[in-house]
Write an enzyme that holds these catalytic residues in place. Structure first.
Site, PDB file in Angstrom:
ATOM      1  N   ARG A  94       0.847  -1.087   0.111  1.00 21.35           N
ATOM      2  CA  ARG A  94       0.128   0.276   0.087  1.00 21.35           C
ATOM      3  C   ARG A  94       0.974   1.144  -0.198  1.00 21.35           C
ATOM      4  O   ARG A  94       1.938   1.178   0.868  1.00 21.35           O
ATOM      5  CB  ARG A  94      -0.826   0.027   1.272  1.00 21.35           C
ATOM      6  CG  ARG A  94      -1.836  -1.222   1.388  1.00 21.35           C
ATOM      7  CD  ARG A  94      -3.184  -0.769   0.371  1.00 21.35           C
ATOM      8  NE  ARG A  94      -4.164  -1.988   0.300  1.00 21.35           N
ATOM      9  CZ  ARG A  94      -4.986  -2.005  -0.493  1.00 21.35           C
ATOM     10  NH1 ARG A  94      -5.352  -1.246  -1.502  1.00 21.35           N
ATOM     11  NH2 ARG A  94      -5.634  -3.103  -0.371  1.00 21.35           N
ATOM     12  N   ILE A  95       0.434   2.231  -0.785  1.00 19.28           N
ATOM     13  CA  ILE A  95       1.180   3.426  -0.704  1.00 19.28           C
ATOM     14  C   ILE A  95       0.632   4.292   0.393  1.00 19.28           C
ATOM     15  O   ILE A  95      -0.673   4.569   0.306  1.00 19.28           O
ATOM     16  CB  ILE A  95       1.058   4.177  -2.146  1.00 19.28           C
ATOM     17  CG1 ILE A  95       1.709   3.363  -3.138  1.00 19.28           C
ATOM     18  CG2 ILE A  95       1.668   5.594  -2.118  1.00 19.28           C
ATOM     19  CD1 ILE A  95       1.305   3.830  -4.553  1.00 19.28           C
ATOM     20  N   LEU A  96       1.663   4.936   1.179  1.00 24.85           N
ATOM     21  CA  LEU A  96       1.280   5.762   2.392  1.00 24.85           C
ATOM     22  C   LEU A  96       1.123   7.252   1.711  1.00 24.85           C
ATOM     23  O   LEU A  96       1.858   7.666   0.860  1.00 24.85           O
ATOM     24  CB  LEU A  96       1.920   5.591   3.519  1.00 24.85           C
ATOM     25  CG  LEU A  96       2.032   4.024   4.019  1.00 24.85           C
ATOM     26  CD1 LEU A  96       3.197   4.071   5.230  1.00 24.85           C
ATOM     27  CD2 LEU A  96       0.701   3.865   4.678  1.00 24.85           C
ATOM     28  N   HIS A 112      13.018  -2.735  -2.673  1.00 23.88           N
ATOM     29  CA  HIS A 112      12.457  -2.915  -4.053  1.00 23.88           C
ATOM     30  C   HIS A 112      13.257  -3.706  -5.036  1.00 23.88           C
ATOM     31  O   HIS A 112      14.446  -3.868  -5.129  1.00 23.88           O
ATOM     32  CB  HIS A 112      12.404  -1.553  -4.750  1.00 23.88           C
ATOM     33  CG  HIS A 112      11.586  -1.417  -5.928  1.00 23.88           C
ATOM     34  ND1 HIS A 112      10.273  -1.135  -5.972  1.00 23.88           N
ATOM     35  CD2 HIS A 112      12.044  -1.412  -7.174  1.00 23.88           C
ATOM     36  CE1 HIS A 112       9.977  -1.262  -7.063  1.00 23.88           C
ATOM     37  NE2 HIS A 112      10.930  -1.386  -7.995  1.00 23.88           N
ATOM     38  N   ASP A 144      10.360   8.741   0.477  1.00 16.92           N
ATOM     39  CA  ASP A 144       9.913   9.923   0.610  1.00 16.92           C
ATOM     40  C   ASP A 144       8.283  10.300   0.092  1.00 16.92           C
ATOM     41  O   ASP A 144       7.679   9.196  -0.061  1.00 16.92           O
ATOM     42  CB  ASP A 144      10.822  10.985  -0.100  1.00 16.92           C
ATOM     43  CG  ASP A 144      10.935  10.657  -1.840  1.00 16.92           C
ATOM     44  OD1 ASP A 144      10.005  10.007  -2.192  1.00 16.92           O
ATOM     45  OD2 ASP A 144      11.605  11.500  -2.407  1.00 16.92           O
ATOM     46  N   ASP A 148       8.627   4.823  -4.790  1.00 17.89           N
ATOM     47  CA  ASP A 148      10.084   4.351  -5.143  1.00 17.89           C
ATOM     48  C   ASP A 148      10.986   5.420  -5.711  1.00 17.89           C
ATOM     49  O   ASP A 148      11.596   5.216  -6.404  1.00 17.89           O
ATOM     50  CB  ASP A 148       9.801   3.238  -6.259  1.00 17.89           C
ATOM     51  CG  ASP A 148       8.781   2.028  -5.872  1.00 17.89           C
ATOM     52  OD1 ASP A 148       8.974   1.697  -4.440  1.00 17.89           O
ATOM     53  OD2 ASP A 148       8.262   1.493  -6.757  1.00 17.89           O
TER      54      ASP A 148
HETATM   55  C1  GRF Z   1      10.110  -8.439  -2.008  1.00 17.91           C
HETATM   56  O1  GRF Z   1      10.533  -9.078  -2.972  1.00 17.91           O
HETATM   57  C2  GRF Z   1      10.486  -6.904  -2.001  1.00 17.91           C
HETATM   58  O2  GRF Z   1      11.493  -6.613  -2.869  1.00 17.91           O
HETATM   59  C3  GRF Z   1       9.133  -6.490  -2.316  1.00 17.91           C
HETATM   60  O3  GRF Z   1       8.311  -7.138  -2.039  1.00 17.91           O
HETATM   61  C4  GRF Z   1       8.807  -8.494  -1.933  1.00 17.91           C
HETATM   62  C5  GRF Z   1       8.328  -8.990  -0.406  1.00 17.91           C
HETATM   63  O4  GRF Z   1       8.735 -10.410  -0.422  1.00 17.91           O
HETATM   64  N1  GRF Z   1       8.919  -5.046  -2.218  1.00 17.91           N
HETATM   65  P1  GRF Z   1       8.413 -11.179   1.052  1.00 17.91           P
HETATM   66  O5  GRF Z   1       6.851 -10.611   1.436  1.00 17.91           O
HETATM   67  O6  GRF Z   1       9.183 -10.459   1.986  1.00 17.91           O
HETATM   68  O7  GRF Z   1       8.503 -12.399   0.876  1.00 17.91           O
END
Ligand code: GRF
Length: 206
Positions: A94-96, A112, A144, A148
């Site tokens: 979710r985007i905050l 990410h 921020d 991303d």
């Molecule tokens: C990860 O690959 C992360 O980079 C992305 O969401 C995925 C989460 O995986 N933001 P998990 O729930 O930690 O297994």
């Protein structure tokens, strides 16, 4: 020499929580105490992992809130109510709103699955394959006001191999994430990361 109490963090998850597990497995090496695991989904497996580790959990459902602002306020209230000083996003989908950054300035980390600024958004792995990229990777950054986008704390490359599909590539990216995120969170918790504009500096361990 007196030691500082560990930084208290909240980890936010929406799904499997394998990155949360890596943070839990780091134990004392993390230098941070996970005081809350929060999810927007009551059935997120990450919540099971937290319960298994004896960590308090909270669910803040998107559907229970009128809009993004109200959802964000509820998430931030839960984090502060648990006594957390910093927030680690680990697959939180979710985007905050900007309120989160105002309440936790340079204290929200996200991981990410690409080398930002390439392939932002929720489909980074698929997008890197569709683009025909040969290298992708993992970015840990401060959150921020834009998605991303915040200052990059650290990145690791992952090669895209002939025949990769989203599952095989994501699996290799996650192997890197599980090694890498606890190290970055530990450096943050130890106060080794400073920010100057968009540039993040790492201090040597003392
Ligand atoms: C990860 O690959 C992360 O980079 C992305 O969401 C995925 C989460 O995986 N933001 P998990 O729930 O930690 O297994």
């Amino acid at each position: 020499m007196p030691t500082l109490p560990p930084v208290r963090i909240a980890v936010l998850v929406s799904g499997s929580g394998s990155n949360l597990q890596a943070l839990l497995d780091a134990g004392d090496d993390l230098g941070a105490e996970i005081v809350l695991v929060l999810s927007d989904k009551a059935d997120a497996y990450g919540l099971e992992r937290a319960r298994g580790a004896g960590i308090p959990t909270a669910v803040v459902r998107w559907a229970d809130h009128a809009d993004r602002a109200a959802f964000t306020t509820a998430v931030c209230d839960a984090i502060q109510g648990a006594g957390a000083e910093a927030v680690v996003l680990a697959g939180f989908m979710r985007i905050l709103s900007a309120e989160a950054v105002e309440r936790f300035p340079l204290r929200i980390l996200n991981i990410h699955p690409s080398l930002l600024p390439s392939f932002p958004g929720a489909h980074a792995v698929e997008d890197s394959l569709a683009h025909g990229a040969k290298v992708t990777g993992v970015t840990v950054h401060f959150v921020d006001e834009q998605v991303d986008h915040g200052p990059v704390i650290a990145q690791r490359p992952v090669l895209i191999e002939e025949g990769d599909d989203a599952d095989s590539l994501h699996a290799r990216i996650q192997q890197v994430e599980h090694q890498f995120y606890p190290q970055v969170v530990a450096a943050f918790a130890a106060g080794r990361i400073t920010v100057e504009g968009r540039t993040v500096h790492w201090e040597e361990p003392s």
